[in-house]
Design an enzyme around this catalytic site. Sequence first.
Site, PDB file in Angstrom:
ATOM      1  N   SER A 136       1.473  41.168  14.412  1.00 32.11           N
ATOM      2  CA  SER A 136       2.412  41.547  13.380  1.00 32.11           C
ATOM      3  C   SER A 136       3.063  40.361  12.663  1.00 32.11           C
ATOM      4  O   SER A 136       3.659  40.551  11.611  1.00 32.11           O
ATOM      5  CB  SER A 136       3.515  42.415  13.981  1.00 32.11           C
ATOM      6  OG  SER A 136       4.269  41.670  14.936  1.00 32.11           O
ATOM      7  N   SER A 159       1.140  39.333  18.864  1.00 33.26           N
ATOM      8  CA  SER A 159       1.581  39.261  17.462  1.00 33.26           C
ATOM      9  C   SER A 159       1.817  37.862  16.923  1.00 33.26           C
ATOM     10  O   SER A 159       2.049  37.703  15.726  1.00 33.26           O
ATOM     11  CB  SER A 159       2.855  40.092  17.268  1.00 33.26           C
ATOM     12  OG  SER A 159       2.533  41.453  17.175  1.00 33.26           O
ATOM     13  N   LYS A 198      10.167  34.964  10.943  1.00 27.62           N
ATOM     14  CA  LYS A 198       9.732  36.366  10.907  1.00 27.62           C
ATOM     15  C   LYS A 198      10.960  37.257  10.711  1.00 27.62           C
ATOM     16  O   LYS A 198      12.002  37.017  11.326  1.00 27.62           O
ATOM     17  CB  LYS A 198       9.015  36.692  12.217  1.00 27.62           C
ATOM     18  CG  LYS A 198       8.370  38.077  12.257  1.00 27.62           C
ATOM     19  CD  LYS A 198       7.610  38.258  13.576  1.00 27.62           C
ATOM     20  CE  LYS A 198       6.904  39.592  13.662  1.00 27.62           C
ATOM     21  NZ  LYS A 198       6.152  39.756  14.927  1.00 27.62           N
TER      22      LYS A 198
END
Lengths: 95, 495
Positions: free
Chosen positions: B155, B179, B80
């Site tokens: 996210s 997330s 990420k």
Amino acid sequence: MTFDRSNLEHVARLAMLDLSDDELDSLAKDLDHVLSHFEAIQKIDVSDIDDTDLAKTITTPLRADTPAGSLSNEEATKQSARAEGGLFVVPKVIG
Amino acid sequence: MDLTRATITEIAAALDAGSLASTDLVEHTLRETGRLEPEVHAFLHVRDRESLLREAKESDAARRSGGVTSPLAGIPVAIKDNICTIGTPTTAGSRILEGFQSAYDATVIEKLKAAGALILGKCNLDEFAMGSSTENSAYGPTTNPWDPARVPGGSSGGSAAAVAAGMAFTALGSDTGGSIRQPAALTGVVGLKPTYGTVSRRGLIAFGSSLDQIGPLARCVADAALVFDAIAGNDPRDATSADIATGSACDTLHDSIDTIRVGVPRQSWGEGLDAGVEASVRSALDQLGPAVAEITAIDLPLLEASIPAYYLVATAEASANLSRFDGVRYGLRDKQAGTLDEMYKRTRGHGFGTEVKRRILLGTHALSSGYYDAYYLRAMKVRRKIADDFARAFETCDVIALPATPTPAFPIGEQIDDPITMYRNDLYTIAANLAGLPAISIPCGLHDDTLPLGVQLMAPRFEESRLLRVASHWEAKLGTLGRPPRISANGGDAR
């Protein structure tokens, strides 16, 4: 309570955020809507939780105070939009 | 071997047997990203072929000379893009960090590299991990590999989509309020949020420092356990890192769960839960039942209140954390400003997206004079009560099971202008962050036979081994989703 454009202008100053006229209108509406939903937590009885209770589980770890390596001056300033002589350069603060 | 679906255990065995090479894995991921990325947009940056192949060859050579011990050796891992990595951009999905290059690797990256894993590239995310759909990325949304008109969740939507589409073998995400688990559920993969303090946050761009935690998104529970074991552990460079040895989660993955008591919160079945999700979770519980000692109803009376408590605490922390983005030391700088204050305001005004501004403003308000007691302090007290509720619940059960999300993946654009509806996607996940608990989402079926759903487990702090053990058994009972995502099945109709 309601949260209006003047509240938002105050908070934006505190947060150092430049907002356009349209943003001031739309974000004031958004935050008013969000905060009115969040009023629900005002109804929860928290009288059994003391302010100092909140810090009880937190401990600060300590380490030996021995020198260790870190980023070089060059590495630390490399990503700045403007750096000279190993220093960050910013607009004049004092006139 | 179908490399779009094979597990790390299977791949590692093939690497050891010499029937597969790390270079094959690199070729596979680069071929798949080339084919599928135009539609999925899971990555913000994929490392260059030459570097990846060089590292893969080194890994293969090390393996031949007996120098490989970790099953992650030679496996490309997607990261990420709010986790700092040397040699690639780290943008956190924000314009304010466009082109930023970290001077150091996050501790989790150091640990992955020490295990021999290859860093494949950086995955798309909601800006600064603020969102539940990956639509808030300044670099455009990621689509769901099961249906390109829908969000992958967020996210960590890029990490989830990369794993779901078969482009990545595993990925790291971060979970502040769900997330990792929410996008894992909406894309049909496994997502683990470890106990707060178990995985170092050093090098994770901070959103809510008392809530953030890095964890894996994976093709199966065993893969998640492998990655967790590799990245967990005390880090003296993270002051909130726990100095507790949790042991290997992999070692106990297949131990019996017949003494485990499962608690299901009565509040799980409330308003807003999609009927198809409820049916799927109830059916999954029915399948788990015979394997465990008992499944009983428990109470988490403040589950609904976790939403305002979370959004006040997380945004308050974010407003402080994001004050570092001022145009001075890194990232975007507005060059028209005549004064320092003007530079701060204009840089931040231009550099942050709408949701990030919304949250900075909300958090600043919650901390401001006259409102601190009513918002931040009260939210912190509610947070304490939620943690106490969990402690009480764990007196009568060993793990808690509940839905991962209230609905399946929703259409892109549907909720982006409605913050309250968007925030409600986190209803079932944020309580674990507020209480610092480990939690995992595993796939539990398809909604209307089209969209994946997840079921979630939570355990007491530092009980990852128990959590993963139950999840592994449950996963075996539930079986796979029955078919791959549309994009893999169709071979990717890249436009």
